[in-house]
Motif scaffolding. Structure first.
Motif, PDB file in Angstrom:
ATOM      1  N   ASP A 172       0.863  -1.174   0.000  1.00  0.00           N
ATOM      2  CA  ASP A 172       0.000   0.000   0.000  1.00  0.00           C
ATOM      3  C   ASP A 172       0.903   1.227   0.000  1.00  0.00           C
ATOM      4  OD1 ASP A 172       0.834   0.441   2.665  1.00  0.00           O
ATOM      5  OD2 ASP A 172      -0.872  -0.675   3.469  1.00  0.00           O
ATOM      6  N   ALA A 173       0.356   2.368   0.325  1.00  0.00           N
ATOM      7  CA  ALA A 173       1.128   3.610   0.232  1.00  0.00           C
ATOM      8  C   ALA A 173       2.282   3.664   1.223  1.00  0.00           C
ATOM      9  CB  ALA A 173       0.204   4.806   0.445  1.00  0.00           C
ATOM     10  N   ASP A 174       2.179   2.919   2.329  1.00  0.00           N
ATOM     11  CA  ASP A 174       3.179   3.041   3.390  1.00  0.00           C
ATOM     12  C   ASP A 174       3.992   1.783   3.635  1.00  0.00           C
ATOM     13  OD1 ASP A 174       2.329   5.719   4.105  1.00  0.00           O
ATOM     14  OD2 ASP A 174       0.545   4.778   4.975  1.00  0.00           O
ATOM     15  N   THR A 175       3.435   0.621   3.329  1.00  0.00           N
ATOM     16  CA  THR A 175       4.097  -0.627   3.699  1.00  0.00           C
ATOM     17  C   THR A 175       4.041  -1.651   2.575  1.00  0.00           C
ATOM     18  OG1 THR A 175       2.073  -1.565   4.650  1.00  0.00           O
ATOM     19  CG2 THR A 175       3.513  -0.335   6.153  1.00  0.00           C
ATOM     20  N   THR A 215      15.718 -14.170   2.292  1.00  0.00           N
ATOM     21  CA  THR A 215      14.306 -14.301   2.630  1.00  0.00           C
ATOM     22  C   THR A 215      13.573 -13.231   1.826  1.00  0.00           C
ATOM     23  OG1 THR A 215      14.496 -12.813   4.534  1.00  0.00           O
ATOM     24  CG2 THR A 215      14.753 -15.200   4.939  1.00  0.00           C
ATOM     25  N   LEU A 216      12.309 -13.485   1.519  1.00  0.00           N
ATOM     26  CA  LEU A 216      11.572 -12.573   0.654  1.00  0.00           C
ATOM     27  C   LEU A 216      11.454 -11.184   1.276  1.00  0.00           C
ATOM     28  CD1 LEU A 216      10.124 -12.234  -2.006  1.00  0.00           C
ATOM     29  CD2 LEU A 216       8.040 -13.130  -0.943  1.00  0.00           C
ATOM     30  N   ASP A 217      11.238 -11.111   2.598  1.00  0.00           N
ATOM     31  CA  ASP A 217      11.144  -9.792   3.228  1.00  0.00           C
ATOM     32  C   ASP A 217      12.483  -9.052   3.154  1.00  0.00           C
ATOM     33  OD1 ASP A 217      12.232 -11.647   5.016  1.00  0.00           O
ATOM     34  OD2 ASP A 217      11.324 -10.743   6.785  1.00  0.00           O
ATOM     35  N   GLU A 218      13.591  -9.771   3.311  1.00  0.00           N
ATOM     36  CA  GLU A 218      14.917  -9.160   3.175  1.00  0.00           C
ATOM     37  C   GLU A 218      15.115  -8.642   1.751  1.00  0.00           C
ATOM     38  OE1 GLU A 218      19.627 -10.575   3.423  1.00  0.00           O
ATOM     39  OE2 GLU A 218      18.012 -12.061   3.392  1.00  0.00           O
ATOM     40  N   LEU A 219      14.715  -9.437   0.782  1.00  0.00           N
ATOM     41  CA  LEU A 219      14.850  -9.025  -0.612  1.00  0.00           C
ATOM     42  C   LEU A 219      14.014  -7.779  -0.889  1.00  0.00           C
ATOM     43  CD1 LEU A 219      16.373 -10.144  -3.086  1.00  0.00           C
ATOM     44  CD2 LEU A 219      14.241 -11.240  -3.778  1.00  0.00           C
ATOM     45  N   GLY A 220      12.847  -7.707  -0.271  1.00  0.00           N
ATOM     46  CA  GLY A 220      12.016  -6.519  -0.408  1.00  0.00           C
ATOM     47  C   GLY A 220      12.713  -5.280   0.117  1.00  0.00           C
ATOM     48  N   ARG A 221      13.354  -5.381   1.257  1.00  0.00           N
ATOM     49  CA  ARG A 221      14.063  -4.223   1.830  1.00  0.00           C
ATOM     50  C   ARG A 221      15.224  -3.795   0.943  1.00  0.00           C
ATOM     51  NH1 ARG A 221      13.109  -7.600   6.472  1.00  0.00           N
ATOM     52  NH2 ARG A 221      11.352  -6.700   7.651  1.00  0.00           N
ATOM     53  N   ILE A 222      15.970  -4.758   0.414  1.00  0.00           N
ATOM     54  CA  ILE A 222      17.091  -4.453  -0.474  1.00  0.00           C
ATOM     55  C   ILE A 222      16.593  -3.730  -1.725  1.00  0.00           C
ATOM     56  CG2 ILE A 222      18.825  -5.492  -1.990  1.00  0.00           C
ATOM     57  CD1 ILE A 222      19.091  -7.726   0.152  1.00  0.00           C
ATOM     58  N   THR A 223      15.497  -4.228  -2.279  1.00  0.00           N
ATOM     59  CA  THR A 223      14.954  -3.667  -3.515  1.00  0.00           C
ATOM     60  C   THR A 223      14.442  -2.248  -3.299  1.00  0.00           C
ATOM     61  OG1 THR A 223      14.314  -5.899  -4.219  1.00  0.00           O
ATOM     62  CG2 THR A 223      13.296  -4.043  -5.378  1.00  0.00           C
ATOM     63  N   LEU A 224      13.685  -2.030  -2.235  1.00  0.00           N
ATOM     64  CA  LEU A 224      13.143  -0.699  -1.971  1.00  0.00           C
ATOM     65  C   LEU A 224      14.265   0.291  -1.681  1.00  0.00           C
ATOM     66  CD1 LEU A 224       9.945  -1.382   0.175  1.00  0.00           C
ATOM     67  CD2 LEU A 224      10.151  -1.126  -2.304  1.00  0.00           C
ATOM     68  N   GLY A 259      15.259   3.873  -3.618  1.00  0.00           N
ATOM     69  CA  GLY A 259      14.961   5.064  -2.840  1.00  0.00           C
ATOM     70  C   GLY A 259      13.520   5.119  -2.379  1.00  0.00           C
ATOM     71  N   ASP A 260      12.874   3.967  -2.319  1.00  0.00           N
ATOM     72  CA  ASP A 260      11.469   3.858  -1.898  1.00  0.00           C
ATOM     73  C   ASP A 260      11.438   3.788  -0.375  1.00  0.00           C
ATOM     74  OD1 ASP A 260       8.849   2.911  -1.281  1.00  0.00           O
ATOM     75  OD2 ASP A 260       8.701   1.991  -3.268  1.00  0.00           O
ATOM     76  N   ARG A 261      10.754   4.733   0.261  1.00  0.00           N
ATOM     77  CA  ARG A 261      10.776   4.842   1.722  1.00  0.00           C
ATOM     78  C   ARG A 261       9.713   3.999   2.427  1.00  0.00           C
ATOM     79  NH1 ARG A 261      14.052   8.788   3.570  1.00  0.00           N
ATOM     80  NH2 ARG A 261      14.910  10.276   2.028  1.00  0.00           N
ATOM     81  N   ARG A 262       8.972   3.207   1.684  1.00  0.00           N
ATOM     82  CA  ARG A 262       7.985   2.348   2.334  1.00  0.00           C
ATOM     83  C   ARG A 262       8.678   1.327   3.241  1.00  0.00           C
ATOM     84  NH1 ARG A 262       4.393   0.227  -2.549  1.00  0.00           N
ATOM     85  NH2 ARG A 262       6.477   0.228  -3.501  1.00  0.00           N
ATOM     86  N   THR A 263       7.959   0.889   4.252  1.00  0.00           N
ATOM     87  CA  THR A 263       8.491  -0.064   5.222  1.00  0.00           C
ATOM     88  C   THR A 263       8.072  -1.482   4.844  1.00  0.00           C
ATOM     89  OG1 THR A 263       8.369   1.569   6.989  1.00  0.00           O
ATOM     90  CG2 THR A 263       8.487  -0.748   7.653  1.00  0.00           C
ATOM     91  N   VAL A 264       9.022  -2.402   4.893  1.00  0.00           N
ATOM     92  CA  VAL A 264       8.695  -3.813   4.692  1.00  0.00           C
ATOM     93  C   VAL A 264       8.348  -4.424   6.044  1.00  0.00           C
ATOM     94  CG1 VAL A 264       9.555  -6.072   4.002  1.00  0.00           C
ATOM     95  CG2 VAL A 264      10.117  -4.052   2.637  1.00  0.00           C
TER      96      VAL A 264
END
Length: 242
Positions: free
Chosen positions: A145-148, A190-199, A203-208
């Protein structure tokens, strides 16, 4: 060698055709846009006639419970056409772990496709790949969503599409495996780790947020990693991002 590539204009197919032609083979791409319909059967007999090898890279338009019907119909039609055309080798692209996640409709459908191919009369090869690096953004979008961005901590081993295409082309140009070749990227996340690396890279400031119930991969109990003996590709995710 003449090689018909069904689904030869997509992300993997277009690269497979280029690799095979560069290697000196006669690889011909076929798709709906060129008049070949693997579900309706239109143009399929003509597409595979005279081919030494047929590579099937078509995919179900959905990942839901309609996907088994797609793979059953497409493989039935392709096996029939390949039999008429005296094709000597059939190759498909599948997914590492497809037989370990029966909870996912799409994985169950890919396992059905593999079984239909193996039960047929034509020598075959199955290339199983881990998740494509090019699809990571799509995976993130499913639960964002817009934040996470909510993602489970499922271990995965992403691979670049160019490495998948190279492996498929190599298998297609070789002798039938009458079995499976597993391929994967060199790094595990892990998929959540990959999400953080990608964001972070974007420069995407959303939180995983780590959420074991989020998205399609929430159904995976364990991992979708390769087994020992898999072929590991060279491209690392950090290099691909760059």
């Amino acid at each position: 060698m003449k090689i018909a590539v069904i689904g030869g204009t997509g992300l993997i197919g277009s690269q497979v055709v280029k690799n095979l032609n560069t290697a000196g083979h006669e690889a011909v791409p076929h798709s709906k846009s060129s008049g070949v319909d693997i579900i309706g059967g239109r143009g399929l007999d003509e597409a595979v006639a005279g081919a030494d090898v047929v590579v099937n890279l078509t995919n179900s338009p959905t990942f839901d419970d309609a996907s088994p019907a797609f793979f059953r119909t497409s493989m039935d039609n392709l096996l029939a056409a390949a039999g008429k055309g005296h094709v000597g080798h059939l190759v498909i692209l599948s997914i590492v772990g497809t037989d370990r996640v029966p909870e996912l409709d799409y994985y169950r459908a890919k396992a059905l496709q593999e079984n239909l191919l193996a039960a047929g009369a034509i020598p075959y090869s199955i290339v199983r790949a881990t998740q494509f690096m090019e699809f990571i953004d799509t995976v993130l979008s499913w639960t964002a969503d817009a934040d996470t961005v909510r993602l489970p901590a499922t271990p995965i081993q992403p691979i670049a599409s160019k490495d998948v295409a190279a492996a498929v082309a190599e298998v297609a140009a070789g002798a039938p495996l009458n079995g499976i070749r597993n391929i994967a990227g060199p790094d595990t996340f892990t998929l959540d780790e990959l999400g953080r690396i990608t964001l972070a890279h974007k420069g995407d400031r959303r939180t995983v947020v780590t959420d074991p119930t989020a998205g399609m991969f929430a159904a995976v109990r364990g991992d979708v990693l390769t087994d020992d003996g898999a072929h590991l590709a060279a491209t690392r995710y950090a290099d691909w991002l760059s």
